[in-house]
Motif scaffolding. Sequence first.
Motif, short mmCIF file in Angstrom:
data_model
loop_
_atom_site.label_atom_id
_atom_site.label_comp_id
_atom_site.label_asym_id
_atom_site.label_seq_id
_atom_site.Cartn_x
_atom_site.Cartn_y
_atom_site.Cartn_z
N GLY A 34 49.05 35.10 21.76
CA GLY A 34 48.10 35.17 23.05
C GLY A 34 48.64 35.58 24.23
N ILE A 35 49.97 35.33 24.30
CA ILE A 35 50.73 35.76 25.54
C ILE A 35 51.74 37.00 25.29
N THR A 36 51.62 37.42 23.93
CA THR A 36 52.56 38.55 23.85
C THR A 36 51.81 39.90 23.35
N GLU A 37 50.75 39.80 22.83
CA GLU A 37 50.17 40.97 22.25
C GLU A 37 49.40 41.57 23.36
N PRO A 38 49.29 42.83 23.41
CA PRO A 38 48.76 43.55 24.76
C PRO A 38 47.23 43.31 24.66
N GLU A 39 46.40 43.34 23.73
CA GLU A 39 45.07 43.29 23.59
C GLU A 39 44.79 41.79 24.07
N ARG A 40 45.52 41.17 23.65
CA ARG A 40 45.39 39.46 23.74
C ARG A 40 45.58 39.06 25.28
N SER A 41 46.77 39.51 25.60
CA SER A 41 47.35 39.03 27.15
C SER A 41 46.26 39.91 28.38
N GLY A 128 47.76 30.13 42.11
CA GLY A 128 47.61 31.51 41.46
C GLY A 128 47.98 31.37 39.94
N TRP A 129 49.18 30.58 39.73
CA TRP A 129 49.48 30.27 38.35
C TRP A 129 48.60 29.34 37.52
N GLU A 130 48.04 28.29 38.31
CA GLU A 130 47.04 27.25 37.83
C GLU A 130 46.00 28.24 37.21
N TYR A 131 45.52 29.22 38.04
CA TYR A 131 44.29 30.03 37.80
C TYR A 131 44.69 30.92 36.69
N TYR A 132 45.80 31.69 36.28
CA TYR A 132 46.23 32.42 35.17
C TYR A 132 46.32 31.69 33.89
N LEU A 133 46.94 30.43 34.06
CA LEU A 133 47.05 29.62 32.83
C LEU A 133 45.82 29.02 32.29
N ASP A 134 44.82 28.72 33.21
CA ASP A 134 43.64 28.47 32.86
C ASP A 134 42.72 29.65 32.20
N ARG A 135 43.02 30.76 32.70
CA ARG A 135 42.43 31.94 32.36
C ARG A 135 42.94 32.07 30.53
N LEU A 136 44.25 31.90 30.45
CA LEU A 136 44.75 31.80 29.02
C LEU A 136 44.16 30.89 28.18
N VAL A 137 43.77 29.63 28.84
CA VAL A 137 43.34 28.61 27.88
C VAL A 137 41.66 28.94 27.61
N ALA A 138 41.17 29.55 28.58
CA ALA A 138 39.59 30.05 28.23
C ALA A 138 39.76 31.14 27.35
N HIS A 140 41.69 32.04 24.96
CA HIS A 140 42.10 31.34 23.81
C HIS A 140 40.79 30.51 23.07
N ALA A 141 40.18 29.82 23.79
CA ALA A 141 39.08 28.99 23.25
C ALA A 141 37.76 30.07 23.44
N GLY A 142 37.68 31.26 23.88
CA GLY A 142 36.57 32.09 23.63
C GLY A 142 35.68 31.66 24.70
N ALA A 143 36.11 30.88 25.63
CA ALA A 143 35.16 30.36 26.67
C ALA A 143 35.18 31.41 28.14
N ALA A 144 34.15 31.09 28.86
CA ALA A 144 34.11 31.84 30.14
C ALA A 144 35.37 31.79 31.00
N ALA A 145 36.05 32.74 31.59
CA ALA A 145 36.88 32.51 32.56
C ALA A 145 36.75 31.90 33.92
#
Length: 167
Positions: A34-41, A128-138, A140-145
């Motif tokens: 999720g953090i390294t593949e271009p289509e997932r990042s 800003g980092w809180e926002y981006y990490l919560d975007r990653l969590v969302a 990963h879970a298939g949830a709304a950003a």
Amino acid sequence: MIGTPSGRLFGAGDGTDLVLTRTFRAPVEDVWAGITEPERSARWFGPWEGDAAPGRTIRVQMAYEEGTPWCEMRVDVCEPPRRLALTMRDDAGTWRTELLLTPRGDRTELRFVHHLDSVDGIGEVGPGWEYYLDRLVAAHAGAAAPSFDAYYPAMKPYFEQLRAPSR
């Protein structure tokens, strides 16, 4: 939880580390992808292109920033699936970061570290980092950003009051 700041500051060498942690109910390899593949990042940070190998520089599009600019990011360390260290250069300066993954049973802990030369601007950087990490969590879970409005300026006072502890 969205809207609750989690970042902490720690004294480190000649600077300060901003550390944020997230936990995923997933194997470490899946979080790494999720953090390294271009289509997932691209789902949470932005797409990237280039040869992503240690010592090499890739181009990353800041897909969720105004104007969606591209910036250079050097891969300093890549130790799949546990550690990724990057140095990003953009109009705001140089950003040295690490993403550290640790398996914890059926979960994976992500520890994000931003190595700061100064805590100036922490009221903008932390949210800003809180926002981006919560975007990653969302993502990963298939949830709304989440919306950035939930992070800034609401979290600015929290980060501005943080102080690095004595070493």
